[in-house]
Design a protein around this motif. Sequence first.
Motif, PDB file in Angstrom:
ATOM      1  N   MET A   1       0.848  -1.238   0.054  1.00 10.17           N
ATOM      2  CA  MET A   1      -0.021  -0.225  -0.015  1.00 10.17           C
ATOM      3  C   MET A   1       0.796   1.359  -0.156  1.00 10.17           C
ATOM      4  SD  MET A   1      -3.134   1.051  -0.048  1.00 10.17           S
ATOM      5  CE  MET A   1      -4.126   2.309   0.511  1.00 10.17           C
ATOM      6  N   LYS A   2       1.697   1.247   0.630  1.00 13.81           N
ATOM      7  CA  LYS A   2       2.675   2.269   0.893  1.00 13.81           C
ATOM      8  C   LYS A   2       3.433   2.450  -0.305  1.00 13.81           C
ATOM      9  CE  LYS A   2       6.197   4.131   4.141  1.00 13.81           C
ATOM     10  NZ  LYS A   2       6.864   3.429   5.290  1.00 13.81           N
ATOM     11  N   ASN A   3       3.866   1.423  -1.025  1.00 15.04           N
ATOM     12  CA  ASN A   3       4.509   1.620  -2.355  1.00 15.04           C
ATOM     13  C   ASN A   3       3.684   2.037  -3.380  1.00 15.04           C
ATOM     14  OD1 ASN A   3       6.863   0.528  -1.493  1.00 15.04           O
ATOM     15  ND2 ASN A   3       6.391  -1.676  -1.632  1.00 15.04           N
ATOM     16  N   LYS A   4       2.218   1.593  -3.356  1.00 12.38           N
ATOM     17  CA  LYS A   4       1.501   2.262  -4.316  1.00 12.38           C
ATOM     18  C   LYS A   4       1.361   3.766  -4.311  1.00 12.38           C
ATOM     19  CE  LYS A   4      -1.607  -1.144  -5.517  1.00 12.38           C
ATOM     20  NZ  LYS A   4      -3.160  -1.855  -5.390  1.00 12.38           N
ATOM     21  N   SER A   5       1.381   4.230  -3.096  1.00 14.21           N
ATOM     22  CA  SER A   5       1.103   5.578  -2.610  1.00 14.21           C
ATOM     23  C   SER A   5       2.268   6.338  -3.487  1.00 14.21           C
ATOM     24  CB  SER A   5       1.046   6.017  -1.463  1.00 14.21           C
ATOM     25  OG  SER A   5      -0.049   5.165  -0.727  1.00 14.21           O
ATOM     26  N   LYS A   6       3.563   5.759  -3.328  1.00 11.51           N
ATOM     27  CA  LYS A   6       4.763   6.421  -3.828  1.00 11.51           C
ATOM     28  C   LYS A   6       4.657   6.494  -5.107  1.00 11.51           C
ATOM     29  CE  LYS A   6       7.813   5.364   0.177  1.00 11.51           C
ATOM     30  NZ  LYS A   6       9.386   4.628   0.530  1.00 11.51           N
ATOM     31  N   LYS A   7       4.268   5.328  -5.951  1.00 13.17           N
ATOM     32  CA  LYS A   7       4.265   5.211  -7.246  1.00 13.17           C
ATOM     33  C   LYS A   7       3.356   6.465  -7.787  1.00 13.17           C
ATOM     34  CE  LYS A   7       5.657   0.513  -7.980  1.00 13.17           C
ATOM     35  NZ  LYS A   7       5.419  -0.684  -8.367  1.00 13.17           N
ATOM     36  N   TRP A   8       2.215   6.432  -7.132  1.00  7.78           N
ATOM     37  CA  TRP A   8       1.227   7.412  -7.689  1.00  7.78           C
ATOM     38  C   TRP A   8       1.657   8.510  -7.674  1.00  7.78           C
ATOM     39  CZ3 TRP A   8      -1.577  11.241  -5.389  1.00  7.78           C
ATOM     40  CH2 TRP A   8      -2.595  11.621  -6.166  1.00  7.78           C
ATOM     41  N   LEU A   9       2.272   8.975  -6.478  1.00  7.09           N
ATOM     42  CA  LEU A   9       2.911  10.519  -6.287  1.00  7.09           C
ATOM     43  C   LEU A   9       3.968  10.835  -7.264  1.00  7.09           C
ATOM     44  CD1 LEU A   9       2.630  13.010  -4.514  1.00  7.09           C
ATOM     45  CD2 LEU A   9       4.454  11.756  -3.098  1.00  7.09           C
ATOM     46  N   LEU A  10       4.693   9.755  -7.492  1.00  6.34           N
ATOM     47  CA  LEU A  10       5.743   9.787  -8.448  1.00  6.34           C
ATOM     48  C   LEU A  10       5.154  10.151 -10.093  1.00  6.34           C
ATOM     49  CD1 LEU A  10       8.884   9.986  -9.348  1.00  6.34           C
ATOM     50  CD2 LEU A  10       8.819   7.477  -9.385  1.00  6.34           C
ATOM     51  N   ALA A  11       4.295   9.586 -10.314  1.00  3.75           N
ATOM     52  CA  ALA A  11       3.407   9.658 -11.435  1.00  3.75           C
ATOM     53  C   ALA A  11       2.649  10.978 -11.537  1.00  3.75           C
ATOM     54  CB  ALA A  11       2.406   8.606 -11.801  1.00  3.75           C
ATOM     55  N   LEU A  12       2.284  11.733 -10.624  1.00  2.00           N
ATOM     56  CA  LEU A  12       1.547  12.787 -10.585  1.00  2.00           C
ATOM     57  C   LEU A  12       2.605  13.767 -10.833  1.00  2.00           C
ATOM     58  CD1 LEU A  12      -0.984  14.608 -10.139  1.00  2.00           C
ATOM     59  CD2 LEU A  12      -0.288  14.537  -7.739  1.00  2.00           C
ATOM     60  N   LEU A  13       3.738  13.757 -10.131  1.00  2.00           N
ATOM     61  CA  LEU A  13       5.004  14.604 -10.367  1.00  2.00           C
ATOM     62  C   LEU A  13       5.463  14.716 -11.597  1.00  2.00           C
ATOM     63  CD1 LEU A  13       6.744  14.380  -6.889  1.00  2.00           C
ATOM     64  CD2 LEU A  13       5.283  16.182  -7.506  1.00  2.00           C
ATOM     65  N   LEU A  14       5.566  13.455 -12.220  1.00  2.00           N
ATOM     66  CA  LEU A  14       6.126  13.485 -13.602  1.00  2.00           C
ATOM     67  C   LEU A  14       5.044  14.167 -14.531  1.00  2.00           C
ATOM     68  CD1 LEU A  14       8.060  12.241 -15.409  1.00  2.00           C
ATOM     69  CD2 LEU A  14       6.853  10.341 -15.723  1.00  2.00           C
ATOM     70  N   SER A  15       3.737  14.141 -14.329  1.00  2.00           N
ATOM     71  CA  SER A  15       2.510  14.577 -15.349  1.00  2.00           C
ATOM     72  C   SER A  15       2.691  16.112 -15.261  1.00  2.00           C
ATOM     73  CB  SER A  15       1.220  14.153 -14.872  1.00  2.00           C
ATOM     74  OG  SER A  15       1.211  12.708 -15.035  1.00  2.00           O
ATOM     75  N   CYS A  16       2.761  16.645 -13.950  1.00  2.00           N
ATOM     76  CA  CYS A  16       3.046  18.043 -14.035  1.00  2.00           C
ATOM     77  C   CYS A  16       4.117  18.625 -14.394  1.00  2.00           C
ATOM     78  CB  CYS A  16       2.934  18.341 -12.105  1.00  2.00           C
ATOM     79  SG  CYS A  16       1.437  18.119 -11.360  1.00  2.00           S
ATOM     80  N   SER A  17       5.131  18.083 -14.392  1.00  2.00           N
ATOM     81  CA  SER A  17       6.587  18.520 -15.050  1.00  2.00           C
ATOM     82  C   SER A  17       6.255  18.514 -16.704  1.00  2.00           C
ATOM     83  CB  SER A  17       7.789  17.463 -14.696  1.00  2.00           C
ATOM     84  OG  SER A  17       7.929  17.452 -13.368  1.00  2.00           O
ATOM     85  N   VAL A  18       5.646  17.444 -16.985  1.00  3.00           N
ATOM     86  CA  VAL A  18       5.396  17.497 -18.487  1.00  3.00           C
ATOM     87  C   VAL A  18       4.631  18.576 -19.163  1.00  3.00           C
ATOM     88  CG1 VAL A  18       4.321  16.071 -20.520  1.00  3.00           C
ATOM     89  CG2 VAL A  18       5.647  14.861 -18.727  1.00  3.00           C
ATOM     90  N   VAL A  19       3.315  18.956 -18.064  1.00  2.29           N
ATOM     91  CA  VAL A  19       2.514  20.042 -18.406  1.00  2.29           C
ATOM     92  C   VAL A  19       3.261  21.276 -18.525  1.00  2.29           C
ATOM     93  CG1 VAL A  19       0.371  21.278 -17.789  1.00  2.29           C
ATOM     94  CG2 VAL A  19       0.511  18.566 -17.867  1.00  2.29           C
ATOM     95  N   VAL A  20       3.899  21.393 -17.386  1.00  4.68           N
ATOM     96  CA  VAL A  20       4.895  22.844 -17.156  1.00  4.68           C
ATOM     97  C   VAL A  20       5.752  22.725 -18.498  1.00  4.68           C
ATOM     98  CG1 VAL A  20       6.578  23.707 -15.720  1.00  4.68           C
ATOM     99  CG2 VAL A  20       4.488  22.710 -14.729  1.00  4.68           C
ATOM    100  N   LEU A  21       6.186  21.720 -18.891  1.00  6.12           N
ATOM    101  CA  LEU A  21       7.311  21.935 -19.935  1.00  6.12           C
ATOM    102  C   LEU A  21       6.575  22.325 -21.274  1.00  6.12           C
ATOM    103  CD1 LEU A  21       9.874  19.068 -19.386  1.00  6.12           C
ATOM    104  CD2 LEU A  21      10.410  21.311 -19.111  1.00  6.12           C
ATOM    105  N   ALA A  22       5.385  21.834 -21.405  1.00  4.87           N
ATOM    106  CA  ALA A  22       4.785  21.852 -22.695  1.00  4.87           C
ATOM    107  C   ALA A  22       4.410  23.250 -22.593  1.00  4.87           C
ATOM    108  CB  ALA A  22       3.471  20.832 -22.770  1.00  4.87           C
ATOM    109  N   THR A  23       3.719  23.925 -21.728  1.00  5.51           N
ATOM    110  CA  THR A  23       3.223  25.270 -21.684  1.00  5.51           C
ATOM    111  C   THR A  23       4.299  26.270 -21.808  1.00  5.51           C
ATOM    112  OG1 THR A  23       1.628  24.471 -19.940  1.00  5.51           O
ATOM    113  CG2 THR A  23       2.195  27.000 -20.113  1.00  5.51           C
TER     114      THR A  23
END
Length: 275
Positions: A1-23
Amino acid sequence: MKNKSKKWLLALLLSCSVVVLATGCDKLKKEPETESETQTEKVTEPPTEKVTEPPTEKVTEPPTEKVTETEPQTQPKELTVEEEKAQETEFDTFRTGYASDDVNVRTAPGSDGDIFDSFDQGETLRLVGETPNWYVVDLDDYEENGYVSKQFVSDTEVAPKTEEEREQLANGTAPSSANDGNTTASADNGTSVPPSTAGTSAVDTEYGVEVYAESFPIQATVGANMRQAPTQNGEIINMIASGTNVTAIGYTDRWYKVEYEGTVGYVNRNLFTAE
């Protein structure tokens, strides 16, 4: 459970980074490029026309004529008769000269030559040759040529002596002698002598001889012939040495009627002088 939260958070950060870069990339495309520094217009002054002064003409002073002083005219170099004759030349054609004074004609180009004729001032001479100091002249009345000094020959016409001048010469008021470079001697004195008893002869009438009212002494400047008539063709009746005094009793334009050693005759006026 704890590992899933880390993966989800990492994926969220990565998505935000992609959006920021595109903008960010899209924004970079939309904004115009600005120069970091405002380009300043390069203001260049219009080229100034190079004003060149017209070339000044080089003024050169005209070359000054070299003035050379001419040496004073000197008397011709005296040469012997032999030296004169050695340099004698004949003209291709005869030349015309004029007697600048009464001048003697001699048998040789020198003052030692015998005088056998003369020219009055202004008379025309026919020149056929020359030596350094003498002209060779052709004479109508003689087979042989004679010599006259160049000092007394002119290239241009010369006025003859006036009758008044001739009268003065005849009366002894002016010197009379033909010129050929010799010094003229003077009479010893100017005292008159008694009139000659020789009257007018047939010769005087023929040649127009005038008789002086009063006779006077004249002196031979060179050796002279005394003739029976006032002409070069007259018979020679006596010889008068240079420096000898005779008595003038009459005259023509070219001759003296003289009395010498008891004889009356005629002598060339150019060969005598009087005071």
